[in-house]
Every structure is written in structure tokens, then in C-alpha cells.
Design an enzyme around this catalytic site. Structure first.
Site, PDB file in Angstrom:
ATOM      1  N   TYR A  95       0.869  -1.255  -0.162  1.00 32.30           N
ATOM      2  CA  TYR A  95      -0.009  -0.030  -0.039  1.00 32.30           C
ATOM      3  C   TYR A  95       0.825   1.171  -0.019  1.00 32.30           C
ATOM      4  O   TYR A  95       0.396   2.238  -0.606  1.00 32.30           O
ATOM      5  CB  TYR A  95      -1.049   0.027   0.909  1.00 32.30           C
ATOM      6  CG  TYR A  95      -1.978   0.815   0.846  1.00 32.30           C
ATOM      7  CD1 TYR A  95      -3.061   0.643  -0.191  1.00 32.30           C
ATOM      8  CD2 TYR A  95      -2.452   2.016   1.965  1.00 32.30           C
ATOM      9  CE1 TYR A  95      -4.351   1.468  -0.144  1.00 32.30           C
ATOM     10  CE2 TYR A  95      -3.550   2.728   1.683  1.00 32.30           C
ATOM     11  CZ  TYR A  95      -4.602   2.435   0.633  1.00 32.30           C
ATOM     12  OH  TYR A  95      -5.562   3.183   0.428  1.00 32.30           O
ATOM     13  N   LYS A 120      -3.422   8.200   3.025  1.00 32.45           N
ATOM     14  CA  LYS A 120      -4.634   8.027   3.923  1.00 32.45           C
ATOM     15  C   LYS A 120      -4.211   8.663   5.226  1.00 32.45           C
ATOM     16  O   LYS A 120      -5.189   9.031   5.920  1.00 32.45           O
ATOM     17  CB  LYS A 120      -4.892   6.525   3.832  1.00 32.45           C
ATOM     18  CG  LYS A 120      -5.338   5.978   2.469  1.00 32.45           C
ATOM     19  CD  LYS A 120      -6.616   6.870   1.800  1.00 32.45           C
ATOM     20  CE  LYS A 120      -7.257   5.987   0.730  1.00 32.45           C
ATOM     21  NZ  LYS A 120      -8.357   6.747   0.246  1.00 32.45           N
TER      22      LYS A 120
HETATM   23  P1  NAD Z   1     -12.536   3.303  -8.215  1.00 36.54           P
HETATM   24  O1  NAD Z   1     -11.387   3.406  -9.191  1.00 36.54           O
HETATM   25  O2  NAD Z   1     -13.978   3.120  -8.523  1.00 36.54           O
HETATM   26  O3  NAD Z   1     -12.572   4.968  -7.799  1.00 36.54           O
HETATM   27  C1  NAD Z   1     -11.376   5.897  -7.769  1.00 36.54           C
HETATM   28  C2  NAD Z   1     -11.926   7.107  -8.155  1.00 36.54           C
HETATM   29  O4  NAD Z   1     -10.948   8.052  -8.064  1.00 36.54           O
HETATM   30  C3  NAD Z   1     -12.297   6.943  -9.872  1.00 36.54           C
HETATM   31  O5  NAD Z   1     -13.605   7.294  -9.963  1.00 36.54           O
HETATM   32  C4  NAD Z   1     -11.512   7.936 -10.497  1.00 36.54           C
HETATM   33  O6  NAD Z   1     -11.978   8.643 -11.541  1.00 36.54           O
HETATM   34  C5  NAD Z   1     -11.062   8.900  -9.268  1.00 36.54           C
HETATM   35  N1  NAD Z   1     -10.065   9.637  -9.401  1.00 36.54           N
HETATM   36  C6  NAD Z   1      -8.750   9.471  -9.526  1.00 36.54           C
HETATM   37  N2  NAD Z   1      -7.799  10.643  -9.840  1.00 36.54           N
HETATM   38  C7  NAD Z   1      -8.851  11.411  -9.790  1.00 36.54           C
HETATM   39  C8  NAD Z   1      -8.319  12.772 -10.033  1.00 36.54           C
HETATM   40  N3  NAD Z   1      -7.396  13.191 -10.354  1.00 36.54           N
HETATM   41  N4  NAD Z   1      -9.736  13.744 -10.099  1.00 36.54           N
HETATM   42  C9  NAD Z   1     -11.001  13.147  -9.878  1.00 36.54           C
HETATM   43  N5  NAD Z   1     -11.201  12.048  -9.719  1.00 36.54           N
HETATM   44  C10 NAD Z   1      -9.994  11.233  -9.714  1.00 36.54           C
HETATM   45  O7  NAD Z   1     -12.252   2.642  -6.729  1.00 36.54           O
HETATM   46  P2  NAD Z   1     -12.682   2.681  -5.239  1.00 36.54           P
HETATM   47  O8  NAD Z   1     -11.953   1.444  -4.897  1.00 36.54           O
HETATM   48  O9  NAD Z   1     -14.203   2.748  -5.376  1.00 36.54           O
HETATM   49  O10 NAD Z   1     -12.055   3.991  -4.558  1.00 36.54           O
HETATM   50  C11 NAD Z   1     -12.799   4.968  -4.054  1.00 36.54           C
HETATM   51  C12 NAD Z   1     -11.998   5.228  -2.649  1.00 36.54           C
HETATM   52  O11 NAD Z   1     -12.276   4.140  -1.681  1.00 36.54           O
HETATM   53  C13 NAD Z   1     -10.778   5.671  -2.625  1.00 36.54           C
HETATM   54  O12 NAD Z   1     -10.413   6.663  -1.669  1.00 36.54           O
HETATM   55  C14 NAD Z   1     -10.028   4.525  -2.165  1.00 36.54           C
HETATM   56  O13 NAD Z   1      -8.506   4.585  -1.396  1.00 36.54           O
HETATM   57  C15 NAD Z   1     -11.142   4.212  -0.956  1.00 36.54           C
HETATM   58  N6  NAD Z   1     -10.970   2.494  -0.568  1.00 36.54           N
HETATM   59  C16 NAD Z   1     -11.114   1.465  -1.354  1.00 36.54           C
HETATM   60  C17 NAD Z   1     -10.964   0.343  -0.958  1.00 36.54           C
HETATM   61  C18 NAD Z   1     -11.109  -0.827  -1.716  1.00 36.54           C
HETATM   62  O14 NAD Z   1     -10.753  -1.955  -1.478  1.00 36.54           O
HETATM   63  N7  NAD Z   1     -11.634  -0.846  -3.102  1.00 36.54           N
HETATM   64  C19 NAD Z   1     -10.932   0.188   0.433  1.00 36.54           C
HETATM   65  C20 NAD Z   1     -11.090   1.202   1.451  1.00 36.54           C
HETATM   66  C21 NAD Z   1     -10.961   2.398   0.771  1.00 36.54           C
HETATM   67  O1  0WE Z   2      -7.064   2.783  -1.886  1.00 38.38           O
HETATM   68  C1  0WE Z   2      -7.117   1.707  -2.585  1.00 38.38           C
HETATM   69  C2  0WE Z   2      -6.586   1.633  -3.886  1.00 38.38           C
HETATM   70  C3  0WE Z   2      -5.906   2.952  -4.117  1.00 38.38           C
HETATM   71  C4  0WE Z   2      -5.200   3.253  -5.571  1.00 38.38           C
HETATM   72  C5  0WE Z   2      -5.088   2.064  -6.659  1.00 38.38           C
HETATM   73  C6  0WE Z   2      -4.328   2.301  -7.713  1.00 38.38           C
HETATM   74  C7  0WE Z   2      -4.352   1.153  -8.737  1.00 38.38           C
HETATM   75  C8  0WE Z   2      -4.174   1.883 -10.170  1.00 38.38           C
HETATM   76  C9  0WE Z   2      -4.614   4.083  -5.684  1.00 38.38           C
HETATM   77  N1  0WE Z   2      -4.034   4.429  -6.955  1.00 38.38           N
HETATM   78  C10 0WE Z   2      -3.960   3.229  -7.955  1.00 38.38           C
HETATM   79  N2  0WE Z   2      -3.171   3.609  -9.039  1.00 38.38           N
HETATM   80  C11 0WE Z   2      -3.185   2.823 -10.093  1.00 38.38           C
HETATM   81  O2  0WE Z   2      -2.639   2.976 -10.998  1.00 38.38           O
HETATM   82  N3  0WE Z   2      -7.346   0.468  -1.754  1.00 38.38           N
HETATM   83  C12 0WE Z   2      -7.775   0.769  -0.559  1.00 38.38           C
HETATM   84  C13 0WE Z   2      -7.500  -0.604  -2.605  1.00 38.38           C
HETATM   85  C14 0WE Z   2      -6.103  -1.179  -2.471  1.00 38.38           C
HETATM   86  O3  0WE Z   2      -5.031  -0.993  -2.949  1.00 38.38           O
HETATM   87  C15 0WE Z   2      -3.873  -1.853  -2.403  1.00 38.38           C
HETATM   88  C16 0WE Z   2      -4.475  -2.638  -1.561  1.00 38.38           C
HETATM   89  C17 0WE Z   2      -5.723  -2.260  -1.333  1.00 38.38           C
HETATM   90  C18 0WE Z   2      -6.811  -2.783  -0.198  1.00 38.38           C
HETATM   91  C19 0WE Z   2      -2.653  -1.576  -2.717  1.00 38.38           C
HETATM   92  C20 0WE Z   2      -1.678  -2.420  -2.242  1.00 38.38           C
HETATM   93  C21 0WE Z   2      -1.998  -3.311  -1.348  1.00 38.38           C
HETATM   94  C22 0WE Z   2      -3.442  -3.333  -0.670  1.00 38.38           C
END
Ligand code: NAD
Ligand code: 0WE
Length: 258
Positions: A158, A165
Site C-alpha cells: 500500500y 490516507k
Molecule cells: P474506483 O477506481 O472505482 O474509484 C477511484 C476514483 O478516483 C475513480 O472514480 C477515479 O476517476 C477517481 N480519481 C482518480 N484520480 C482523480 C482525479 N485526479 N480527479 C478526480 N477523480 C479522480 O475505486 P474505489 O475502490 O471505489 O476507490 C474509491 C475510494 O475508496 C478511494 O479513496 C479508495 O482509497 C477508497 N477505498 C477503497 C477500498 C477498496 O478496497 N476498493 C478500500 C478502502 C478504501
Molecule cells: O485505496 C485503495 C486503492 C488506491 C489506488 C489504486 C491504484 C491502482 C491503479 C490508488 N492508485 C492506484 N493507481 C493505479 O494506477 N485501496 C484501499 C485498495 C487497495 O489498494 C492496495 C491495497 C488495497 C486494499 C494496494 C496495495 C495493497 C493493498
């Protein structure tokens, strides 16, 4: 009962039907909120079409491009809100980005540019959006962001996103203190791993999901709908006494020590 009728809610971060923000938008809509949706624009207009088609059934009042790296797009978004709504009640911040190369290998290898990109898009953007929303949150309000356990404990790979975060969670507390007197609440949801566009691009996400299924008290991962329900609660007056908090929606995973 959870009722968001008459509330204007701006949702950022919808990329597709697996996005956490999509789960949130649906639950806000179901609770009666009036929606505004922003998307990250690309040169070919693909996202506008894709996200536009997805959210059409929720009848958003506003549908706007907003790349948080472009202050002018943030300004236009809130100008449009000012003229269409005059007031905003709910702001959902659901976006993050780090360079893919920075989400693998040694954390210390992160470049200054990579560090700045992750912190800018994933953490500073909450400050930008909150600042723009502040003068429009005239009847109080609720700001909700999405965070992850990797911002407080080490999760392999991460890496720089964990630092982003950690900053994001501290932004929640400083913003909650600043905006509290204006009756604006600011909270974060710390979600367990969910398969989305962002998480699927990360190596080993399936192993992490299986680990949660074995170890978390509920023995399963959480869904976008569960995160959406929590966001709707935090957005609503049912959460009127809650601000500056990070709520775990993670099947209980974070309580475990072994
Ligand atoms: P996702 O890819 O669906 O959403 C990420 C969003 O970020 C996308 O809609 C993308 O367009 C937007 N984004 C990236 N760069 C941007 C920019 N410059 N301007 C505006 N928008 C931008 O993935 P997700 O997993 O739904 O992520 C949403 C949030 O949830 C993030 O903050 C992520 O860290 C958090 N999160 C995800 C998980 C997981 O496991 N998926 C767990 C905990 C927290
Ligand atoms: O916040 C996240 C994902 C964030 C994320 C993911 C990507 C993949 C593609 C931010 N930037 C990028 N850029 C890219 O080009 N999560 C909480 C999901 C997530 O991401 C991980 C996790 C988990 C869970 C990355 C490493 C280890 C665990």
C-alpha cells in the site's frame, strides 16, 4: 428513519458500477437525496459517456467533469452548484490515486513526484473540495471521505497510499474542528478491501480478500452497498452528533490482533 429528502448531495469518484462511490450514490438516492455527480474527464469523452449512462437512472441534477488536479474544474463545479442549488448539504469524497509503480516494491523507492501525486490527489483534494463547499454549506452539512487501514498500519504494497490516507484522516479531524461551529460534520469511512477498478489493478488483492474472509469476525468482505448505507447514515441527521471520526466498515477486521 434515514431520510435525505431535500438534501443536495455531491458525489465524486464514480468510475464504473463497481466503484464504492456508485454504491454510495445509489443509497443516497434511495434515501431521497438530490444528487450531483462528478467524473474524471479524459480526452475522448469516454468517462462522460460511461458514468453518464450509469448514473442516468438516479436522475442527477448536476453532472460535471472534475479533475481535482485542476483547481479551475473544482471552481466550475461549485459555481454550477451555487447557481443550480444555492446550497450543498452533503459532499462525498471517494477518490484516490498513486502511480502504479509506487504500489509495489520498496516504499523508500518512492520519488518526490510520486509522493506529491499520491498526497495531492488522495489527501489534499479533500481540503480543496471542503474549502469550495464551505460557503455553500449554509444549513450545516456532512462531508464523508473513504479511507483504508493501510493509513494507520502497514499493509504490504500500500506504500505511499498509506501515507496519503494518514494525511487524509488527519484532514478529517482538522476540517471537523474548523467546520464544526458552522454545523458541518466531517467523517471518514475505513472500508475493508473490495474489488473495484482501483483495487483490481493492484497485485494480490484476491489474496487479501481471502485473508479477510478467513480472519474477519464476519468471515466475509464488505459490499459497496454496505459502505453506501454507512455513508447515507453519516450524511443524515441520524449522525448529527458524530464528527471527526473514522468509522470502520470492514467486517470487524481491524479489531483482530492475531
Ligand atoms: P474506483 O477506481 O472505482 O474509484 C477511484 C476514483 O478516483 C475513480 O472514480 C477515479 O476517476 C477517481 N480519481 C482518480 N484520480 C482523480 C482525479 N485526479 N480527479 C478526480 N477523480 C479522480 O475505486 P474505489 O475502490 O471505489 O476507490 C474509491 C475510494 O475508496 C478511494 O479513496 C479508495 O482509497 C477508497 N477505498 C477503497 C477500498 C477498496 O478496497 N476498493 C478500500 C478502502 C478504501
Ligand atoms: O485505496 C485503495 C486503492 C488506491 C489506488 C489504486 C491504484 C491502482 C491503479 C490508488 N492508485 C492506484 N493507481 C493505479 O494506477 N485501496 C484501499 C485498495 C487497495 O489498494 C492496495 C491495497 C488495497 C486494499 C494496494 C496495495 C495493497 C493493498
Amino acid at each position: 428513519m434515514l431520510n435525505l429528502a431535500g438534501k443536495n448531495a455531491l458525489v465524486t469518484g464514480i468510475a464504473n458500477n463497481r466503484s464504492i462511490a456508485w454504491g454510495i450514490a445509489q443509497q443516497l438516492h434511495q434515501a431521497g437525496a438530490n444528487l450531483g455527480v462528478t467524473y474524471l474527464p479524459d480526452d475522448k469523452g469516454r468517462m462522460e459517456k460511461k458514468v453518464g449512462d450509469l448514473v442516468a437512472p438516479l436522475n442527477p441534477d448536476l453532472f460535471l467533469p472534475c479533475n481535482v488536479q485542476d483547481e479551475a474544474q473544482i471552481q466550475s463545479t461549485f459555481d454550477a452548484i451555487a447557481s443550480k442549488w444555492g446550497r450543498v448539504d452533503v459532499l462525498i469524497h471517494c477518490l484516490a490515486f498513486a502511480n502504479r509503480d509506487d504500489l509495489t516494491g520498496d516504499f523508500s523507492a518512492v520519488s518526490q513526484d510520486g509522493f506529491n501525486t499520491a498526497l495531492n490527489i488522495s489527501a489534499y483534494s479533500l481540503v480543496q473540495l471542503a474549502r469550495a463547499a464551505k460557503p455553500l454549506m449554509t444549513d450545516g452539512g456532512s462531508i464523508v471521505t473513504l479511507t483504508y487501514l493501510g493509513g494507520e498500519r502497514v499493509v504490504p504494497n500500500y506504500n505511499v497510499m498509506g501515507i496519503a490516507k494518514a494525511a487524509l484522516e488527519m484532514n478529517v479531524r482538522y476540517l471537523a474542528a474548523e467546520l464544526g461551529p458552522q454545523k458541518v460534520r466531517v467523517n471518514g469511512i475505513s472500508a475493508g478491501p473490495i474489488r473495484t477498478l482501483a483495487s483490481s489493478a493492484v497485485g494480490g488483492i484476491l489474496d487479501m480478500i481471502h485473508h479477510v474472509e478467513e480472519v474477519a469476525p464476519l468471515r466475509r468482505t464488505v459490499t459497496q452497498t454496505e459502505v453506501g448505507n454507512t455513508a447515507a447514515f453519516l450524511a443524515s441527521d441520524l449522525a448529527s452528533g458524530i464528527t471527526g471520526q473514522i468509522l470502520y466498515v470492514d467486517s470487524g477486521y481491524a479489531i483482530m490482533g492475531m
